[in-house]
Write an enzyme that holds these catalytic residues in place. Structure first.
Site, PDB file in Angstrom:
ATOM      1  N   HIS A 253       5.744  24.091 -63.885  1.00 21.73           N
ATOM      2  CA  HIS A 253       4.699  24.889 -64.512  1.00 21.73           C
ATOM      3  C   HIS A 253       5.267  26.256 -64.867  1.00 21.73           C
ATOM      4  CE1 HIS A 253       1.185  27.088 -65.425  1.00 21.73           C
ATOM      5  NE2 HIS A 253       1.044  27.664 -64.237  1.00 21.73           N
TER       6      HIS A 253
ATOM      7  N   CYS B  22      -3.595  24.230 -63.537  1.00 27.72           N
ATOM      8  CA  CYS B  22      -2.258  24.197 -64.125  1.00 27.72           C
ATOM      9  C   CYS B  22      -1.511  22.900 -63.825  1.00 27.72           C
ATOM     10  CB  CYS B  22      -1.457  25.390 -63.640  1.00 27.72           C
ATOM     11  SG  CYS B  22      -2.225  26.972 -64.044  1.00 27.72           S
TER      12      CYS B  22
ATOM     13  N   ASN C 223       2.006  31.896 -69.727  1.00 26.17           N
ATOM     14  CA  ASN C 223       1.421  30.852 -68.882  1.00 26.17           C
ATOM     15  C   ASN C 223       0.328  30.150 -69.683  1.00 26.17           C
ATOM     16  OD1 ASN C 223      -0.110  29.368 -67.047  1.00 26.17           O
ATOM     17  ND2 ASN C 223      -0.010  30.906 -65.438  1.00 26.17           N
TER      18      ASN C 223
END
Length: 310
Positions: free
Chosen positions: A236, A110, A266
């Site tokens: 993030h 990520c 996500n």
């Protein structure tokens, strides 16, 4: 000196709501929102990681007014790509008619996009390229276990891209990056040839909310910016509770905070450029305002920097 000269983003058309997920696993809209803040996510049906990346990259190039011949480097940050050779970056370059750039994929989970952004920044500063194209692209639906309610409720697909260019003023601050490989198995892909995303959600939550804020503040310090001066914060987009905790600890009450996780879920390495590009497109952050980018995840890794909003 370097700057982000333009951004672009792309998401699939299909929207999967929490109610849709409730038909697949034992979950509900209330349960998902309470624990993650996520209301919906986009799922790519007929698009590949390359399709998503190329669409976002093409928009960034057009917005920058930079021709394909001028791009000296293409980096695609991804952890969900099935293709290994040629790289997604090479395929994107081919799609966009970029003739001779160095192309490679970067996998830092990520934290991939902010890591790739720093890599491109260093390339341009060193004079090895005048313009670099950096993309975060993920098709997490390809690596999702749709029977695991702890992970399938989180993930979505999309891409965001940035053109990094040589400039007369410094608009990209020094990177703060690192990793804790002793906890590497906390977030992982299981079965290399039929990968499935897996994580220890509670461990990740504790790590992100108790250990990462000092690194985010350090990125501000290295850029010569006080947190209170930030015009925006784009972390993030893992979980709304994590985002809110980090922002409180960073201490930037006036900053516009990206919360794209609510509608996009996500999207791993795509989440920071996707959220940033949307904020810029809607002009929620003024051009030239300092924005903290900070990403974290598999590795366990983190990377962040302060940039001036294009």
């Amino acid at each position: 000196m370097t700057r982000i000269s333009a951004l672009g983003h792309h998401q699939p058309e299909h929207v999967m709501t929490n109610d849709d997920l409730g038909k697949l696993v034992d979950t509900s809209d209330e349960w998902i929102k309470k624990r993650t803040g996520i209301a919906a996510r986009r799922i790519a049906r007929d698009e590949s990681v390359t399709d998503l990346a190329a669409a976002a990259a093409g928009k960034a190039l057009a917005a920058a007014g930079v021709g394909p011949d001028a791009i000296g480097q293409v980096i695609v940050a991804t952890c969900s790509a099935i293709d290994r050779v040629p790289s997604i970056a090479a395929q994107v370059a081919g799609r966009l008619g970029i003739p001779s750039a160095v192309t490679f994929d970067l996998n830092n989970g990520c934290a991939g996009f902010t890591t790739a952004l720093a890599t491109a920044d260093h390339t341009v500063r060193a004079g090895a390229a005048r313009h670099a194209l950096v993309v975060g692209a993920e098709k997490m639906s390809d690596v999702t276990d749709w029977t695991d309610r702890s992970s399938c409720v989180l993930l979505g697909d999309g891409a965001g891209a940035a053109v990094v260019s040589a400039a007369e003023e410094d608009h990209i601050g020094p990177v703060v990056w690192g990793s804790d490989p002793s906890r590497g198995k906390t977030v992982r892909m299981l079965d290399a040839w039929q990968p499935r995303f897996s994580q220890d959600g509670q461990s990740v939550f504790r790590w992100a909310t108790t250990e990462l804020a000092p690194f985010a503040r350090q990125a501000c310090e290295r850029a010569g910016i006080e947190p209170g001066e930030l015009g925006g914060i784009v972390t993030h987009q893992a979980n709304l509770r994590i985002i809110e905790s980090l922002v409180r600890q960073i201490g930037a009450p006036q900053a516009v905070v990206a919360q794209d996780v609510v509608q996009s879920g996500n999207t791993s390495a795509a989440s920071v450029p996707l959220a940033l590009a949307k904020l810029v497109e809607r002009r929620e952050i003024p051009a030239g305002a300092p924005v903290l980018l900070f990403a974290f995840g598999g590795g366990l890794s983190w990377a962040g920097q302060v940039v001036r909003c294009p």
